[in-house]
Design a protein around this motif. Sequence first.
Motif, PDB file in Angstrom:
ATOM      1  N   ALA A 121      13.215  79.774 145.805  1.00  0.00           N
ATOM      2  CA  ALA A 121      11.624  79.595 146.016  1.00  0.00           C
ATOM      3  C   ALA A 121      10.888  78.960 144.879  1.00  0.00           C
ATOM      4  N   TYR A 122      10.061  78.046 145.112  1.00  0.00           N
ATOM      5  CA  TYR A 122       9.352  77.402 144.065  1.00  0.00           C
ATOM      6  C   TYR A 122       7.771  77.248 144.371  1.00  0.00           C
ATOM      7  N   LEU A 123       7.215  77.320 143.573  1.00  0.00           N
ATOM      8  CA  LEU A 123       5.643  76.768 143.841  1.00  0.00           C
ATOM      9  C   LEU A 123       5.261  75.351 142.889  1.00  0.00           C
ATOM     10  N   LEU A 124       4.658  74.326 143.410  1.00  0.00           N
ATOM     11  CA  LEU A 124       4.778  73.065 142.891  1.00  0.00           C
ATOM     12  C   LEU A 124       3.319  72.628 142.934  1.00  0.00           C
ATOM     13  N   GLU A 125       2.818  71.940 141.972  1.00  0.00           N
ATOM     14  CA  GLU A 125       1.610  71.317 141.927  1.00  0.00           C
ATOM     15  C   GLU A 125       1.727  69.870 142.342  1.00  0.00           C
ATOM     16  N   GLY A 126       0.375  69.329 142.707  1.00  0.00           N
ATOM     17  CA  GLY A 126       0.408  68.024 143.323  1.00  0.00           C
ATOM     18  C   GLY A 126       1.234  66.775 142.285  1.00  0.00           C
ATOM     19  N   ALA A 127       1.186  66.903 141.137  1.00  0.00           N
ATOM     20  CA  ALA A 127       1.885  66.063 140.268  1.00  0.00           C
ATOM     21  C   ALA A 127       3.433  66.231 140.413  1.00  0.00           C
ATOM     22  N   ASP A 128       3.858  67.457 140.908  1.00  0.00           N
ATOM     23  CA  ASP A 128       5.488  67.348 141.098  1.00  0.00           C
ATOM     24  C   ASP A 128       5.971  66.821 142.398  1.00  0.00           C
ATOM     25  N   LEU A 129       4.814  66.280 143.349  1.00  0.00           N
ATOM     26  CA  LEU A 129       5.249  66.093 144.721  1.00  0.00           C
ATOM     27  C   LEU A 129       4.925  64.506 144.926  1.00  0.00           C
ATOM     28  N   SER A 130       4.416  63.770 143.967  1.00  0.00           N
ATOM     29  CA  SER A 130       4.569  62.369 144.157  1.00  0.00           C
ATOM     30  C   SER A 130       4.623  61.722 142.735  1.00  0.00           C
ATOM     31  N   ILE A 131       4.915  60.258 142.755  1.00  0.00           N
ATOM     32  CA  ILE A 131       4.823  59.610 141.495  1.00  0.00           C
ATOM     33  C   ILE A 131       3.800  58.735 141.345  1.00  0.00           C
ATOM     34  N   ALA A 132       2.472  59.119 141.425  1.00  0.00           N
ATOM     35  CA  ALA A 132       1.553  58.483 141.714  1.00  0.00           C
ATOM     36  C   ALA A 132       1.389  58.052 140.042  1.00  0.00           C
ATOM     37  N   GLY A 133       1.165  56.936 139.615  1.00  0.00           N
ATOM     38  CA  GLY A 133       0.979  56.443 137.985  1.00  0.00           C
ATOM     39  C   GLY A 133       2.131  55.850 137.872  1.00  0.00           C
ATOM     40  N   HIS A 134       3.201  55.760 138.447  1.00  0.00           N
ATOM     41  CA  HIS A 134       4.351  54.811 137.883  1.00  0.00           C
ATOM     42  C   HIS A 134       3.861  53.734 137.872  1.00  0.00           C
ATOM     43  N   PRO A 135       4.401  53.006 136.512  1.00  0.00           N
ATOM     44  CA  PRO A 135       3.965  51.708 136.227  1.00  0.00           C
ATOM     45  C   PRO A 135       4.658  50.524 137.084  1.00  0.00           C
ATOM     46  N   ALA A 136       5.425  50.829 137.930  1.00  0.00           N
ATOM     47  CA  ALA A 136       5.937  49.914 138.742  1.00  0.00           C
ATOM     48  C   ALA A 136       5.781  50.066 140.254  1.00  0.00           C
ATOM     49  N   LEU A 137       4.823  50.802 140.589  1.00  0.00           N
ATOM     50  CA  LEU A 137       4.485  50.933 141.994  1.00  0.00           C
ATOM     51  C   LEU A 137       3.952  49.784 142.465  1.00  0.00           C
ATOM     52  N   GLU A 138       2.670  49.307 141.815  1.00  0.00           N
ATOM     53  CA  GLU A 138       1.958  48.171 142.336  1.00  0.00           C
ATOM     54  C   GLU A 138       2.971  46.932 142.787  1.00  0.00           C
ATOM     55  N   GLU A 139       3.671  46.617 141.846  1.00  0.00           N
ATOM     56  CA  GLU A 139       4.518  45.362 141.804  1.00  0.00           C
ATOM     57  C   GLU A 139       5.713  45.588 142.963  1.00  0.00           C
ATOM     58  N   LEU A 140       6.272  46.601 142.870  1.00  0.00           N
ATOM     59  CA  LEU A 140       7.274  47.102 144.053  1.00  0.00           C
ATOM     60  C   LEU A 140       6.508  47.050 145.350  1.00  0.00           C
ATOM     61  N   ALA A 141       5.394  47.464 145.530  1.00  0.00           N
ATOM     62  CA  ALA A 141       4.677  47.676 146.890  1.00  0.00           C
ATOM     63  C   ALA A 141       4.489  46.188 147.269  1.00  0.00           C
ATOM     64  N   ALA A 142       4.043  44.934 146.108  1.00  0.00           N
ATOM     65  CA  ALA A 142       3.685  43.782 146.711  1.00  0.00           C
ATOM     66  C   ALA A 142       4.975  43.028 147.068  1.00  0.00           C
ATOM     67  N   MET A 143       6.285  43.491 146.549  1.00  0.00           N
ATOM     68  CA  MET A 143       7.465  42.782 146.927  1.00  0.00           C
ATOM     69  C   MET A 143       8.251  43.553 148.009  1.00  0.00           C
ATOM     70  N   GLU A 144       7.945  44.524 148.355  1.00  0.00           N
ATOM     71  CA  GLU A 144       8.769  45.564 149.467  1.00  0.00           C
ATOM     72  C   GLU A 144       8.753  44.475 150.757  1.00  0.00           C
ATOM     73  N   ALA A 145       7.993  44.298 151.428  1.00  0.00           N
ATOM     74  CA  ALA A 145       8.269  43.701 152.687  1.00  0.00           C
ATOM     75  C   ALA A 145       9.261  42.408 152.647  1.00  0.00           C
ATOM     76  N   GLY A 146       8.895  41.414 151.815  1.00  0.00           N
ATOM     77  CA  GLY A 146       9.676  40.197 151.623  1.00  0.00           C
ATOM     78  C   GLY A 146      11.201  40.559 151.163  1.00  0.00           C
ATOM     79  N   ALA A 147      11.150  41.720 150.163  1.00  0.00           N
ATOM     80  CA  ALA A 147      12.527  41.839 149.670  1.00  0.00           C
ATOM     81  C   ALA A 147      13.527  42.762 150.687  1.00  0.00           C
ATOM     82  N   ILE A 148      12.726  43.375 151.638  1.00  0.00           N
ATOM     83  CA  ILE A 148      13.591  44.058 152.783  1.00  0.00           C
ATOM     84  C   ILE A 148      13.970  43.018 153.644  1.00  0.00           C
TER      85      ILE A 148
END
Length: 262
Positions: free
Chosen positions: A161-188
């Motif tokens: 059993a664990y208790l987690l905070e919001g920061a544990d649950l997502s990777i918001a703020g990761h430096p590659a998110l925006e660039e990966l999001a822009a290329m996701e559809a084309g890469a797939i």
Amino acid sequence: MVEGETGDGRQDRPSPVLPTDAEARGMARRLIRIARFGALGVLDPGDGFPFVSRVALASEMDGTPAMLVSSLSQHTRALQHDARCALLVGEPGKGDPLAHPRLSVTGRAERIGRDDPAHAAIQRRYLCRHPKAKLYAGFSDFSFFRIRMERASLNGGFGKAYLLEGADLSIAGHPALEELAAMEAGAIAHMHADHLDAVRLYAERLARAGEGSWFLSSFDPEGLDFMDGDRVARLAFDPPLATAGDLRPRLVALAKEARERG
């Protein structure tokens, strides 16, 4: 006072909650990523009592859960009145249902407007996971909502059993998110057009998902998500991607590993 007792005579007991670690964070994020459905709890605006319904889910690239809901539904009307909500994910498997991991998330729902830059990405991700929703996703009374996660309770199985905070649950703020999001559809699209055999090897041999007509539905800095009908599989990157430029060499390396395992 007897050692091991509290002031009122009750026995002191160790907390059943374990310290949050990398394993707990990874399990919680995986449960969100692979969830196709979840139980959504809201507060009824009429009497304030809890109301629970089943909703279909996908996730944004940072791991935030999202759902497509009708304005006519009771849970949507409740969220428009009070954004506070809870979401339970984690499907039971063979044997005791309570022996399988599940995650209860508490947060606030937020509507994703059609003019929101994130709308196209979450719609694509959601429809990959729920293709039949194409029939009504464009209707004016349907909207996407994300759940801004504030905390969660993870039951990873007996004694986990664990208790987690919001920061544990997502990777918001990761430096590659925006660039990966822009290329996701084309890469797939490229992977499906030119490397579909590799995609299926990723799922079957590395994610151990079994044989099937697997396709790549989404990716993020922490892994790849696959679909085959109603089945979902996930392959975690080890280590996670540091930059968007890491994606191509990582896919090449994984394809080599998958073929070697054959």
